[in-house]
Design an enzyme around this catalytic site. Sequence first.
Site, short mmCIF file in Angstrom:
data_model
loop_
_atom_site.label_atom_id
_atom_site.label_comp_id
_atom_site.label_asym_id
_atom_site.label_seq_id
_atom_site.Cartn_x
_atom_site.Cartn_y
_atom_site.Cartn_z
N ASN A 169 -2.04 1.66 5.76
CA ASN A 169 -1.17 0.58 5.28
C ASN A 169 -0.88 -0.30 6.48
OD1 ASN A 169 0.88 -1.01 4.19
ND2 ASN A 169 2.44 0.57 4.43
N GLY A 170 -1.10 -1.62 6.36
CA GLY A 170 -0.85 -2.52 7.48
C GLY A 170 -2.08 -3.34 7.79
N CYS A 182 0.84 -1.18 0.00
CA CYS A 182 0.00 0.00 0.00
C CYS A 182 0.88 1.24 0.00
CB CYS A 182 -0.95 0.08 1.19
SG CYS A 182 -2.12 -1.25 1.26
N LYS A 190 5.80 -4.38 -3.77
CA LYS A 190 7.14 -4.24 -3.23
C LYS A 190 7.00 -3.78 -1.79
CE LYS A 190 11.51 -2.92 -5.12
NZ LYS A 190 11.87 -4.26 -5.60
N HIS A 201 17.84 -37.41 -5.32
CA HIS A 201 17.07 -37.80 -4.14
C HIS A 201 15.58 -37.56 -4.33
CE1 HIS A 201 20.79 -38.51 -1.98
NE2 HIS A 201 21.24 -37.35 -2.43
N GLU A 220 17.12 -18.17 -7.21
CA GLU A 220 16.76 -16.82 -7.65
C GLU A 220 16.21 -16.84 -9.08
OE1 GLU A 220 16.07 -14.12 -6.46
OE2 GLU A 220 16.54 -12.51 -7.84
N LYS A 231 12.39 -15.55 -9.97
CA LYS A 231 12.11 -14.49 -10.94
C LYS A 231 11.08 -14.97 -11.97
CE LYS A 231 14.31 -11.09 -9.45
NZ LYS A 231 13.89 -11.55 -8.16
N GLU A 250 7.50 -15.32 -10.33
CA GLU A 250 6.78 -14.09 -9.99
C GLU A 250 6.45 -13.25 -11.21
OE1 GLU A 250 8.90 -11.40 -7.38
OE2 GLU A 250 10.82 -11.92 -8.27
N ARG A 275 3.91 -0.33 -4.77
CA ARG A 275 3.59 -0.85 -3.43
C ARG A 275 2.24 -1.56 -3.38
NH1 ARG A 275 6.95 1.57 0.37
NH2 ARG A 275 5.57 0.85 2.00
N TRP A 322 -2.77 -2.66 -1.71
CA TRP A 322 -2.50 -4.10 -1.83
C TRP A 322 -3.43 -4.75 -0.81
CZ3 TRP A 322 -0.76 -8.20 1.23
CH2 TRP A 322 -0.36 -9.35 0.52
C1 F6R Z 1 11.57 -10.89 -5.41
C2 F6R Z 1 11.55 -9.85 -4.40
C3 F6R Z 1 11.18 -10.25 -3.02
C4 F6R Z 1 11.99 -9.42 -1.99
C5 F6R Z 1 11.52 -9.76 -0.56
C6 F6R Z 1 12.33 -9.01 0.47
O1 F6R Z 1 11.95 -10.39 -6.66
O2 F6R Z 1 11.78 -8.70 -4.67
O3 F6R Z 1 11.33 -11.60 -2.80
O4 F6R Z 1 13.33 -9.74 -2.14
O5 F6R Z 1 10.17 -9.40 -0.44
O6 F6R Z 1 12.25 -7.64 0.29
P1 F6R Z 1 13.28 -6.66 0.98
O7 F6R Z 1 14.62 -6.91 0.39
O8 F6R Z 1 12.77 -5.29 0.68
O9 F6R Z 1 13.26 -6.98 2.45
#
Ligand code: F6R
Length: 618
Positions: free
Chosen positions: A105-106, A2, A613, A511, A488, A492, A495, A27, A79
């Site tokens: 937000n929260g 948010c 994010k 295994h 990783e 990627k 997501e 966000r 969000w």
């Molecule tokens: C994936 C991604 C997330 C963040 C995770 C931690 O591409 O961006 O997995 O890495 O939410 O976020 P931060 O680093 O902001 O604590």
Amino acid sequence: MCGIVGYVGPGPAAAIIMSGLKRLEYRGYDSAGVAVVTSDDAGSRIALAKRAGKIGNLAGALDAEPMPVDGVGVGHTRWATHGVPNDLNAHPHLSFDGRVAVVHNGIIENHAALRAELGAAGIATVSDTDTEVVAHLLAQELEAGRRLPDAMRAVCNRLDGAFTLVAVDRDDPATVVGARRNSPLVVGIGDGESYLASDVAAFIDHTREAIELGQDQVVEIRAGEVRVTGFDGRPAQTRPYHVDWDTSAAQKDGYDWFMRKEIYEQPKAVADTLLGRYDTDGSLRLDELRISESELRRVNKIIIVACGTAFYSGLVAKYAIEHWTRIACEVELAHEFRYRDPIVDANTLVVCISQSGETADSLMAIRHASEQGARVLAICNTNGSTIPRESDAVIYTHAGPEIGVASTKGFTTQLVACYLLGLYLAQVRGTLFGDEIARLMDELEQMPQTIQGVLDDAEPVLKLAADFAEQPSVLFLGRHVGYPVALEGALKLKELAYIHAEGFAAGELKHGPIALIDQGLPVFVVVPPLGRDMLHDKVVSNIAEIRARGALTVVLAEEDDEAVGPLADVWIRLPKVSTLLQPLAATVPLQLFACELATRKGHDVDQPRNLAKSVTVE
Ligand code: F6R
């Protein structure tokens, strides 16, 4: 999660808030809304507009029916946690009497009890959100004769959970009031105008002067005036700071996505994170590290806590830190850490890695670690954020703002910061000789050019993404530091492309997961550099095993690694780097692959579905 904006000043409030929300859309993008308090001869009123979906929907509604130009206001991009993303559940929420508009937000954890209490007083809620109760509670306080800042303090003291709240009062058309607990809020100080926002990006077009708010604080902004108090009403200490990036960093600069731009920014981001760390006299300096050398010598265990991509950078760090310092290093998902009663004491160094510095799971983990007496060091990209503020020490990654929801330059600069930490600990504790550190620093300082080389040779990866656009499933394998790279790469793809993707430790395959290998299944394999022969040869054998079972092998290996040639259906050539640093080069093609594949599938790469994010809820 948010995004929130509040504005007081002579400018056009709704337009300023909308441009701030646009910058905060990373966000959350389930719905958006704006409320403006405006006055004329007939008195004051709150003009409200909110729409489900991305901010574009709200912008369309405002074009059709514009808001009043003058006034103060609040805005929100959501969000969703409580209640589906529709117009009704969108913020701002109005109080029963129409006097208060609030954004949040929260999560208000005791919203059900508060809703029941309001119900008993004859106040019915109309939305499914946890937020709406706050609007009604604030209005009750105002009805009892309090001003909005006092009402906010009184209400906050009744709330459980994590929240940033920003509210306006129809009968006080010159003030916006915010509050924060466990969720971000910063103040922007302009020329005769003030801002509140979840992130400085919201007001960077107007001012780079900001104030960090502490935990459990209420802020009142009026034109050119800011007052901060604790939830107890006492004046509070705040920290003003200057934002060290400008509006140009928050533009796409001709790229189709912020993510792609941020991938291509990695050479510079890595160089900036390294800048000023290594003296001409051959010693490493970590200026922001506020833990003394004697304390660092006493450390007998390191625990890295992080989530998602940041967690994977921690997994890489473990290999480097243990190898260079001989200190035992655990890596743990932050949300698991505090629930397992971890063994932590004054000689434990807890390292929290977080791009945003606001991830609620990571924040709670460091609070738990501090309570147990550990020293906490943050690796963070966001100045003024909560995690570094609540840590004993910080290493800032200087990646610049990361706006694409999927972390890219955040990851590579976290790796650099982890390497710097490992080498610094080795210097302080004498576990590496100066010339060994110098050699590794030389190689790190070459990394911007090395990564640039990978980016310049990206054509085959982009073509591969086009060829694989219809693949339903992709696997990633790696060993040693290649294992987190595989994880990783898979994350990627999940997501961004919304396809089944999994990363495995190559040795684990036999295994169980090898049963997944089927004719034509694409499997990316990260091959360790030549020179670590045992490790390298084992991975080459793994490629042979999956190829024998029909896998289509995409091999990331050094450019002169002829052993992989006969086994690779596709060979993505990596530059020569030393084993522990290889993730800095090997991750980049996987980022590009995911970005391109998602683009080919027609997905919104910067705003993948269901994500946001800065995950500020647990
Ligand atoms: C994936 C991604 C997330 C963040 C995770 C931690 O591409 O961006 O997995 O890495 O939410 O976020 P931060 O680093 O902001 O604590």
